[in-house]
Write an enzyme that holds these catalytic residues in place. Structure first.
Site, PDB file in Angstrom:
ATOM      1  N   TYR A 122       0.844  -1.209   0.000  1.00 58.90           N
ATOM      2  CA  TYR A 122       0.000   0.000   0.000  1.00 58.90           C
ATOM      3  C   TYR A 122       0.877   1.256   0.000  1.00 58.90           C
ATOM      4  CZ  TYR A 122      -3.844   3.037   1.676  1.00 58.90           C
ATOM      5  OH  TYR A 122      -4.794   4.026   1.833  1.00 58.90           O
ATOM      6  N   LYS A 143       1.040   4.120  -2.842  1.00 58.75           N
ATOM      7  CA  LYS A 143       0.679   5.504  -2.518  1.00 58.75           C
ATOM      8  C   LYS A 143       1.854   6.460  -2.761  1.00 58.75           C
ATOM      9  CE  LYS A 143      -3.634   4.846  -1.372  1.00 58.75           C
ATOM     10  NZ  LYS A 143      -4.651   5.165  -2.411  1.00 58.75           N
TER      11      LYS A 143
HETATM   12  P1  NAP Z   1     -13.415   2.351   1.026  1.00 60.69           P
HETATM   13  O1  NAP Z   1     -14.440   2.848   1.968  1.00 60.69           O
HETATM   14  O2  NAP Z   1     -12.895   0.968   1.155  1.00 60.69           O
HETATM   15  O3  NAP Z   1     -13.990   2.562  -0.481  1.00 60.69           O
HETATM   16  C1  NAP Z   1     -13.202   2.230  -1.576  1.00 60.69           C
HETATM   17  C2  NAP Z   1     -13.919   2.564  -2.858  1.00 60.69           C
HETATM   18  O4  NAP Z   1     -13.059   2.163  -3.940  1.00 60.69           O
HETATM   19  C3  NAP Z   1     -15.234   1.816  -3.024  1.00 60.69           C
HETATM   20  O5  NAP Z   1     -16.202   2.632  -3.648  1.00 60.69           O
HETATM   21  C4  NAP Z   1     -14.844   0.655  -3.953  1.00 60.69           C
HETATM   22  O6  NAP Z   1     -15.883   0.191  -4.797  1.00 60.69           O
HETATM   23  C5  NAP Z   1     -13.776   1.299  -4.804  1.00 60.69           C
HETATM   24  N1  NAP Z   1     -12.899   0.286  -5.388  1.00 60.69           N
HETATM   25  C6  NAP Z   1     -12.043  -0.550  -4.764  1.00 60.69           C
HETATM   26  N2  NAP Z   1     -11.440  -1.357  -5.667  1.00 60.69           N
HETATM   27  C7  NAP Z   1     -11.956  -1.034  -6.881  1.00 60.69           C
HETATM   28  C8  NAP Z   1     -11.775  -1.540  -8.190  1.00 60.69           C
HETATM   29  N3  NAP Z   1     -10.916  -2.530  -8.469  1.00 60.69           N
HETATM   30  N4  NAP Z   1     -12.480  -0.982  -9.190  1.00 60.69           N
HETATM   31  C9  NAP Z   1     -13.364   0.020  -8.943  1.00 60.69           C
HETATM   32  N5  NAP Z   1     -13.575   0.546  -7.731  1.00 60.69           N
HETATM   33  C10 NAP Z   1     -12.884   0.004  -6.706  1.00 60.69           C
HETATM   34  O7  NAP Z   1     -12.111   3.276   1.037  1.00 60.69           O
HETATM   35  P2  NAP Z   1     -11.930   4.771   1.586  1.00 60.69           P
HETATM   36  O8  NAP Z   1     -11.498   4.709   2.983  1.00 60.69           O
HETATM   37  O9  NAP Z   1     -13.069   5.614   1.198  1.00 60.69           O
HETATM   38  O10 NAP Z   1     -10.630   5.200   0.756  1.00 60.69           O
HETATM   39  C11 NAP Z   1     -10.709   5.894  -0.472  1.00 60.69           C
HETATM   40  C12 NAP Z   1      -9.298   6.210  -0.925  1.00 60.69           C
HETATM   41  O11 NAP Z   1      -8.645   6.984   0.070  1.00 60.69           O
HETATM   42  C13 NAP Z   1      -8.421   4.986  -1.147  1.00 60.69           C
HETATM   43  O12 NAP Z   1      -7.578   5.188  -2.244  1.00 60.69           O
HETATM   44  C14 NAP Z   1      -7.620   4.897   0.128  1.00 60.69           C
HETATM   45  O13 NAP Z   1      -6.401   4.239  -0.068  1.00 60.69           O
HETATM   46  C15 NAP Z   1      -7.432   6.364   0.440  1.00 60.69           C
HETATM   47  N6  NAP Z   1      -7.163   6.639   1.849  1.00 60.69           N
HETATM   48  C16 NAP Z   1      -8.074   6.300   2.819  1.00 60.69           C
HETATM   49  C17 NAP Z   1      -7.771   6.572   4.143  1.00 60.69           C
HETATM   50  C18 NAP Z   1      -8.719   6.242   5.276  1.00 60.69           C
HETATM   51  O14 NAP Z   1      -8.299   6.410   6.425  1.00 60.69           O
HETATM   52  N7  NAP Z   1      -9.912   5.809   5.018  1.00 60.69           N
HETATM   53  C19 NAP Z   1      -6.551   7.184   4.463  1.00 60.69           C
HETATM   54  C20 NAP Z   1      -5.669   7.514   3.460  1.00 60.69           C
HETATM   55  C21 NAP Z   1      -5.995   7.242   2.160  1.00 60.69           C
HETATM   56  P3  NAP Z   1     -17.192  -0.566  -4.177  1.00 60.69           P
HETATM   57  O15 NAP Z   1     -17.938   0.498  -3.426  1.00 60.69           O
HETATM   58  O16 NAP Z   1     -17.908  -1.030  -5.384  1.00 60.69           O
HETATM   59  O17 NAP Z   1     -16.667  -1.659  -3.318  1.00 60.69           O
END
Ligand code: NAP
Length: 236
Positions: free
Chosen positions: A144, A148
């Protein structure tokens, strides 16, 4: 807008829609349809497409259809992401590949296919959602963190290539934000995280959405190749 089905992506999609931007909600499952409907029911305009962003050919076809329908896409937010955590010694190649393809290669696919229209239009905004983990690393997240950090190098390179064409390419690097991705963390780990955040709380998806929305605006026209960290001061 990839990964618009839930979490940060859903919040970003709704925030952009509030700014009267027509949003194409992309997710792997039907979740994108739910968010698209929520946007239209609250006065915005949106559409949904189910695309596996880790598959280059599928993304190419999706982009062709979108360009046929809309001419150009002005704003691209690469937000879809997954984590497959394991200590490196136990990490298998599948978990490495899935994470690199979903988080990093996806940015290459979407950007490559949508950039030409922005160049011709002399206007565009690309925001790639990385993570503070790409900057400081994290136990069990070598895949990851590599993806990133890769997004940052990718962003800065593309930013240089298209800066003279009115296109801004930036990264937003969230810290720990409440979402499905962090919901599985044990209570003890959550407490430890909060202790290390000067603002003493996890972020909420809207905290990230506001930062993305600004970088997508006309007002952000002199900002490119930068990393905007949204982490309550955790990595300052
Ligand atoms: P999340 O709740 O797990 O949601 C992930 C989203 O990405 C979902 O809509 C999922 O689709 C979609 N997705 C995953 N794999 C995919 C694929 N192969 N094709 C199309 N869509 C796909 O994640 P989140 O926490 O909102 O995170 C969003 C972004 O922010 C990510 O890149 C993550 O690495 C980054 N981020 C998050 C955090 C945190 O603390 N949450 C911190 C730093 C960075 P479905 O809805 O259809 O499953």
């Amino acid at each position: 807008m990839t990964g618009a089905g839930r979490g940060l992506g859903a919040a970003i999609a709704k925030e952009l829609a509030q700014r009267t931007i027509h949003v194409v909600c992309v997710s792997r499952s039907q979740n994108c349809e739910k968010i698209s409907k929520e946007i239209t029911m609250t006065g915005g305009t949106a559409e949904a497409i189910m695309v596996d962003v880790s598959d280059g050919k599928t993304v190419e076809l999706a982009c062709e259809k979108l360009l046929e329908r809309h001419g150009t896409i002005d704003i691209l937010v690469n937000n879809a992401g997954i984590a497959r955590d394991a200590l490196l010694i136990r990490m298998d190649e599948g978990d490495w590949d899935d994470v690199i393809r979903t988080n990093l290669s996806s940015c290459f696919y979407w950007t490559k296919h949508l950039l030409r229209g922005m160049v011709q239009n002399r206007w565009g905004r690309i925001v790639n959602i990385s993570s503070v983990v790409g900057k400081i690393g994290n136990f069990g997240q070598a895949n990851y963190a590599a993806a990133k950090a890769g997004m940052v190098g990718f962003t800065k390179s593309v930013a240089k290539e298209v800066a003279s064409r009115g296109i801004c390419v930036n990264v937003v690097a969230p810290g720990f934000i409440e979402s499905d991705m962090t919901a599985g963390l044990p209570e003890k780990v959550m407490e430890e995280i909060k202790k290390n955040v000067p603002m003493k709380r996890m972020g909420i998806p809207d905290d990230v959405a506001h930062a993305v929305s600004f970088l997508c605006s006309e007002e952000a026209r002199y900002i490119t190749g930068t990393v905007l960290t949204v982490d309550g001061g955790m990595t300052m």
